[in-house]
Motif scaffolding. Sequence first.
Motif: not given
Length: 169
Positions: A126-132
């Motif tokens: 979920e790294g990308s969604s957390q960054l977003a």
Amino acid sequence: MNLPRKPGIPHPRLPLPEGQQEDLAVFQQWLSDAIPMVSSLGISEMLRQSDQLTWQLALEPSLNDKGTGFGGALSAQTTLQGWCWVTLWLREQGIARDVVVAEATQRFLAPVTDNYRLVCTPAEPEGSSQLAQQLEERGKGRIALTHQLYCGEMLCLEASGNYAVLPSR
């Protein structure tokens, strides 16, 4: 572009892809202009699929005195690849922001003896969604990435990095 680089002078940003897919050859050329050492790293191909950035690299530019991959060059490649992963992800979102490496580590598992591939992915699914979400809520964010370097099927290096997206200027 090939502008001579001078300390303290930022390199002009590459225009955002404006709703079309990133041309990685154009990005790689811009990267070589923006960071002069890139043209000496032996990157022969960049491929982006979903949340994965893969580079194919020639060993020759990174040879050490023993005829294997020089750890310092391999470390520089993993750090740069993480920076590229975040920068390309931002560009896909239509965001032009500064990215910096905050922390990086490497673990050398076996000598690099031939051309190789370097694979970068978020450390957490979920790294990308957390960054977003961080960017939306705070205007800045961080993401942890992992790198794996393979000679053929042999895993030779594992690395991790923590990359920060800075607030707008």
